[in-house]
Design an enzyme around this catalytic site. Sequence first.
Site, PDB file in Angstrom:
ATOM      1  CD1 TRP A 144       6.273   3.342   0.201  1.00 20.37           C
ATOM      2  CD2 TRP A 144       5.222   1.462  -0.428  1.00 20.37           C
ATOM      3  NE1 TRP A 144       6.858   2.294   0.865  1.00 20.37           N
ATOM      4  CE2 TRP A 144       6.234   1.131   0.497  1.00 20.37           C
ATOM      5  CE3 TRP A 144       4.447   0.451  -0.957  1.00 20.37           C
ATOM      6  CZ2 TRP A 144       6.472  -0.178   0.905  1.00 20.37           C
ATOM      7  CZ3 TRP A 144       4.688  -0.856  -0.554  1.00 20.37           C
ATOM      8  CH2 TRP A 144       5.694  -1.152   0.371  1.00 20.37           C
ATOM      9  N   GLY A 162      -3.011   0.428  -4.432  1.00 20.65           N
ATOM     10  CA  GLY A 162      -3.390  -0.970  -4.215  1.00 20.65           C
ATOM     11  C   GLY A 162      -2.596  -1.881  -5.132  1.00 20.65           C
ATOM     12  CD  GLU A 217       9.065   3.490  12.319  1.00 24.38           C
ATOM     13  OE1 GLU A 217       8.196   3.369  11.470  1.00 24.38           O
ATOM     14  OE2 GLU A 217       8.861   4.055  13.417  1.00 24.38           O
ATOM     15  CE  LYS A 224       1.405   8.309  10.520  1.00 22.57           C
ATOM     16  NZ  LYS A 224       2.279   8.107  11.687  1.00 22.57           N
TER      17      LYS A 224
END
Length: 616
Positions: free
Chosen positions: A74, A101, A496, A611
């Site tokens: 992502w 991260g 969404e 998610k």
Amino acid sequence: MCGIVGYIGKQKASAIILEGLKRLEYRGYDSAGLAVQQNGRFGLVKKVGRVDNLIAQAAKARLTGTTGIGHTRWATHGGVTDANAHPHLSSDGKFALIHNGVIENYVSIKKFLLTKGYTFQSETDTEVLCNLIAYHYAKETEEEGTSRFLTSVRKTLHHAEGTYGIATMCTDCPAEIVAARKGSPLILGVGDNEYLLASDVSALISRTQNVVYLKDREIVHITARNFSISTLDQEDVAPVIDTVTWRVEDSDLGSSAHFMEKEIFEQPAALENTMRGRFSEDQSTANFGGLNLPPFEFRQIDRIHFCACGSAWHACLVTEHLIERFARMPVEVDYSSEFRYRNSPLPASTLFFIISQSGETIDSLAALREAKRKGYKVLTMVNVVGSTIAREADGGVYQHVGPEIGVASTKAFTSQLLLGAMLALYFARMRDMSYSDGVEYVQALKMAPELVRKVLEQAPHIREIARRYAHYKDFLFLGRLSLFPVALEGALKLKEISYIHAEGYPAAEMKHGPIALISEQCPSVFFAPAGEMFSKLVSSMQEIKARRGRIIAIVTEGCELPPGLADELILIPPCHEAVLPIVATVPVQLLSYYIAVELCRDVDKPRNLAKSVTVE
Ligand code: M6R
């Protein structure tokens, strides 16, 4: 937000990693990649798009190695390109790294590495970290009894500011992986002559139920035969092996078209699991074993502060309503991301509650840490057992709804509503609620699964409505009291997964502004349950109708609306106030789902989302 998988064993690593990545895809789906140790170098494949693209590419690459790492991304730093996909290799080709991260000081590290001759193929912070490992490795000398590979990763992480869950391989150590975490989840799976790594247990459970949840600032060094855990400061850590109860079938789609559909229809069973064994023997209150809140301590508390994000924040708002209504305790609800920086003045007698399905949402974790730092007791409501929020809290309740894979929360949300209603009961019975009112409340909660089943029977009718309304570009969701947060949740669901603009509002507040939006082109989904507000809700609906707005009304069976007021009618069964938010949520989940299907959206993996949000 990215998915991480690693494997060392006797099997072909690529097949196991690809299966794991498929299961983790809901954590991020911009691109995916894997690297496998292969004859002294890395076999590397990475591709923009879904894991299926990667599977097709990997099939051509003949990856036969038995040690490897894989990643679903992502994007944070750098666009969605093949070059920015993970794993990244160091410029000397010795290291491969995957990372979840954000390395906040990557720009200064990169400048330093450029002066040392390291080169970069991508715009990512991850490639910088990978080259820093190579830099430290090149400087290290081999010492008896210590791993040069491990030492260089440890040195690198001492310089890294920000958050990470990483796994890395070195061509000089063909059957080794070094992995570490700070702020991003990482779990070691201990299998039969094999070890796995993952950011989420769902990637492990097809091969092992035995896991070690790594803590922040811990590094695991895995070889083909064993593993050892130490801290960044080189202290040894004795591993605790936990057993995961989720079954692999729980994360399979079965005969459903989408996980969201599966999870909506699983709600009766999920609610039963959430309640199971949690009522007192005399059936007049709730029992929460893990809350760690003895009655004498509860008596010292006179307010509750909830923090959460997204749907979980909506669940907090419903819970606020129920606790204030039944337990007569003041409740405050905060966005976790706001609370952590706002420095609110709060009395010492405040109890904190963090709600999070994943238990890994970084903003909620930060809110928890901030509240604890200030000396408050922090309890949680979490679905994922062993998650960081669950482990760092002083106590809490697990939702027990099994894995939720669809990015849009459904069964986890209604289970949070149920636990919120149970908490309200528990606190109310500790205060002024009578035994008989408690018994009645428990009986009402036990009806929830059956009532939800009844609403689900209306799925074909709601699907028809969805077909008629899928082409609208704007929606309002309107409700009052405990159904105002459900209106917010309905609007969020629609946004969404269908990308239609929607807003949730308190129904009576509409006339203070949003009424300007009302036209034939902007339908309203209107919650009008039976009760003392019913006639006021009808008046608000009249105001919409007077402006030619279309109305999809969600109304309790037996309540009569004036003829012609609602364009569409969805009936919900009569129920107790504490159960109403659960029952009223289901129609808007179905409506959003079917609208998204009608628009051919990627329901389970909507654009730009992931998610669990493990970056700030
Ligand atoms: O795992 P969490 O409950 O902490 O997640 C919070 C939100 O990110 C989550 O509810 C999000 O809003 C969902 N996409 C809602 O459908």
